[in-house]
Design an enzyme around this catalytic site. Structure first.
Site, PDB file in Angstrom:
ATOM      1  N   GLU A 150       3.998   8.017  -0.283  1.00  0.00           N
ATOM      2  CA  GLU A 150       5.249   8.771  -0.463  1.00  0.00           C
ATOM      3  C   GLU A 150       6.288   8.449   0.611  1.00  0.00           C
ATOM      4  OE1 GLU A 150       5.348  10.106  -3.951  1.00  0.00           O
ATOM      5  OE2 GLU A 150       6.820  11.060  -2.653  1.00  0.00           O
TER       6      GLU A 150
ATOM      7  N   VAL B 163       7.906  11.218   6.559  1.00  0.00           N
ATOM      8  CA  VAL B 163       7.301  12.041   5.506  1.00  0.00           C
ATOM      9  C   VAL B 163       5.879  12.389   5.946  1.00  0.00           C
ATOM     10  CG1 VAL B 163       6.642  12.126   3.066  1.00  0.00           C
ATOM     11  CG2 VAL B 163       8.696  10.860   3.776  1.00  0.00           C
TER      12      VAL B 163
ATOM     13  N   GLU C 156      11.637   6.431  10.292  1.00  0.00           N
ATOM     14  CA  GLU C 156      11.620   6.889  11.689  1.00  0.00           C
ATOM     15  C   GLU C 156      10.193   7.013  12.210  1.00  0.00           C
ATOM     16  OE1 GLU C 156      15.786   9.445  11.737  1.00  0.00           O
ATOM     17  OE2 GLU C 156      13.891  10.490  12.032  1.00  0.00           O
ATOM     18  N   LYS C 157       9.232   7.037  11.293  1.00  0.00           N
ATOM     19  CA  LYS C 157       7.816   7.053  11.691  1.00  0.00           C
ATOM     20  C   LYS C 157       7.534   5.960  12.726  1.00  0.00           C
ATOM     21  CE  LYS C 157       3.173   6.751  10.938  1.00  0.00           C
ATOM     22  NZ  LYS C 157       2.943   5.337  10.915  1.00  0.00           N
TER      23      LYS C 157
ATOM     24  N   ALA D 285       0.849  -1.197   0.000  1.00  0.00           N
ATOM     25  CA  ALA D 285       0.000   0.000   0.000  1.00  0.00           C
ATOM     26  C   ALA D 285       0.883   1.245   0.000  1.00  0.00           C
ATOM     27  CB  ALA D 285      -0.974   0.006   1.181  1.00  0.00           C
TER      28      ALA D 285
ATOM     29  N   HIS E  14       6.914   5.388   1.825  1.00  0.00           N
ATOM     30  CA  HIS E  14       7.620   4.220   1.289  1.00  0.00           C
ATOM     31  C   HIS E  14       8.535   4.625   0.137  1.00  0.00           C
ATOM     32  CE1 HIS E  14       3.728   2.210   2.696  1.00  0.00           C
ATOM     33  NE2 HIS E  14       4.651   1.624   3.424  1.00  0.00           N
TER      34      HIS E  14
HETATM   35  P1  AMP Z   1       4.789  -0.301   6.501  1.00  0.00           P
HETATM   36  O1  AMP Z   1       4.432  -0.720   5.111  1.00  0.00           O
HETATM   37  O2  AMP Z   1       3.778   0.566   7.146  1.00  0.00           O
HETATM   38  O3  AMP Z   1       5.244  -1.458   7.347  1.00  0.00           O
HETATM   39  O4  AMP Z   1       6.065   0.628   6.346  1.00  0.00           O
HETATM   40  C1  AMP Z   1       7.201   0.198   5.639  1.00  0.00           C
HETATM   41  C2  AMP Z   1       8.339   1.130   5.959  1.00  0.00           C
HETATM   42  O5  AMP Z   1       7.992   2.456   5.584  1.00  0.00           O
HETATM   43  C3  AMP Z   1       8.664   1.160   7.464  1.00  0.00           C
HETATM   44  O6  AMP Z   1      10.068   1.210   7.638  1.00  0.00           O
HETATM   45  C4  AMP Z   1       8.001   2.430   7.902  1.00  0.00           C
HETATM   46  O7  AMP Z   1       8.603   2.999   9.040  1.00  0.00           O
HETATM   47  C5  AMP Z   1       8.196   3.300   6.686  1.00  0.00           C
HETATM   48  N1  AMP Z   1       7.239   4.397   6.690  1.00  0.00           N
HETATM   49  C6  AMP Z   1       5.897   4.303   6.862  1.00  0.00           C
HETATM   50  N2  AMP Z   1       5.348   5.532   6.859  1.00  0.00           N
HETATM   51  C7  AMP Z   1       6.361   6.411   6.692  1.00  0.00           C
HETATM   52  C8  AMP Z   1       6.439   7.844   6.611  1.00  0.00           C
HETATM   53  N3  AMP Z   1       5.356   8.606   6.721  1.00  0.00           N
HETATM   54  N4  AMP Z   1       7.657   8.395   6.456  1.00  0.00           N
HETATM   55  C9  AMP Z   1       8.757   7.624   6.353  1.00  0.00           C
HETATM   56  N5  AMP Z   1       8.757   6.293   6.405  1.00  0.00           N
HETATM   57  C10 AMP Z   1       7.570   5.692   6.573  1.00  0.00           C
END
Ligand code: AMP
Length: 282
Positions: free
Chosen positions: A34, A179, A147-148, A31, A36
């Site tokens: 920006e 982001v 870092e989120k 999913a 990712h």
């Molecule tokens: P997820 O698909 O939610 O497991 O996220 C995959 C990667 O993207 C993880 O390392 C998250 O920390 C990173 N991520 C998710 N949202 C953000 C964001 N808003 N800014 C930066 N990295 C993000």
């Protein structure tokens, strides 16, 4: 861009890529947004090839959580990743990741226990286990995380150190700043659960956090600033607060005073049934 769903072709594809340079891994649950894609762009600066994993990991969801509802859009994700020049997408299904008889769990004690770990028992075991497997499957030279998910990043760094993963690069695990949308809300796949009205109100989260951080810097006692933060969130339309804590940025130990420059404010709060997390330096 190759889309790979089984471990043997993955190993062959990574070995072939490695012939012409280093490999950076960006683990995701898909999913794409920006946030990712920013990780992907940072990865491309650091390695010759970028591999992205897309796996909605059942082991990191609790029994009453949103595993079934979690957005899945592999085709759209692959279009976006192809445009970014990603070399391969590793998209195993649960049977490829956890074949029959799978029995191993990785638990990173201490750092996993509080905050999201307290609110979501077993969550970080699931994260540590799948990330360890992803590292062993892809054997990247470097891996990037947002870092989120501050506690997740801390747990993964601890695990990688403890288990001597992806040596010899000491700084092989890279954290990428959060982001955000124009109104400050951190991008998240879970924002898709919010109605337009709740989405507008959700900006109360970064706003209240910035206010609390400013008050802490002004010398307001930690307990008072955190109570104010909780009140701002409830008044701003949030239903409940899982936690709002000032912690040491690396160890995640709660702080009762703003000392040094390694304090971080971490919050998880619920709005209309959706749980949002965020963190900022204090
Ligand atoms: P997820 O698909 O939610 O497991 O996220 C995959 C990667 O993207 C993880 O390392 C998250 O920390 C990173 N991520 C998710 N949202 C953000 C964001 N808003 N800014 C930066 N990295 C993000």
């Amino acid at each position: 861009m190759q889309i790979i769903r089984q471990i043997d072709p993955l190993r062959a594809a990574v070995a072939a890529l490695r012939q012409s340079g280093s490999v950076a891994l960006v683990p995701t649950m898909g999913a794409m947004h920006e946030g990712h894609l920013t990780l992907v762009r940072e990865a491309a600066k650091r390695a010759a090839h970028v591999a992205v994993s897309i796996f909605v990991n059942p082991r990191q969801f609790g029994a009453n959580e949103d595993l079934d509802a979690y957005p899945r859009q592999l085709e759209r994700d692959c279009v976006l990743l192809d445009r970014e020049g990603v070399a391969l997408v590793w998209a195993p299904d649960a049977a490829a990741m956890y074949p029959a008889g799978y029995a191993t769990n990785i638990a990173v004690s201490g750092i996993s226990d509080g905050l999201c770990g307290a609110a979501r028992p077993g969550h970080f075991d699931g994260v540590a286990t799948v990330v360890c497997k992803l590292f062993n499957q892809v054997r990247p030279d470097t891996a990037l995380f947002g870092e989120k998910d501050w506690q997740q990043l801390a747990v993964i760094r601890r695990m990688a150190r403890d288990l001597d993963l992806i040596l010899p690069a000491v700084n092989a695990i890279i954290g990428v700043p959060t982001v955000r949308e124009a109104d400050g809300l951190a991008l998240s796949s879970r924002n898709a659960y919010l109605s337009a009205d709740l989405r507008a109100r959700a900006a109360a989260l970064p706003r209240a956090m910035q206010r609390a951080a400013a008050r802490l810097r002004d010398g307001v006692p930690v307990a008072v600033a955190l109570a104010g933060l909780a009140q701002d969130l409830l008044e701003g339309g949030f239903d409940s607060i899982d936690y709002a804590e000032l912690v040491d940025a690396e160890t995640l130990v709660p702080l009762d005073a703003l000392t040094g420059n390694s304090a971080r404010l971490l919050v998880a709060a619920r709005i209309g049934g959706t749980r949002l997390i965020d963190n900022i330096p204090a």
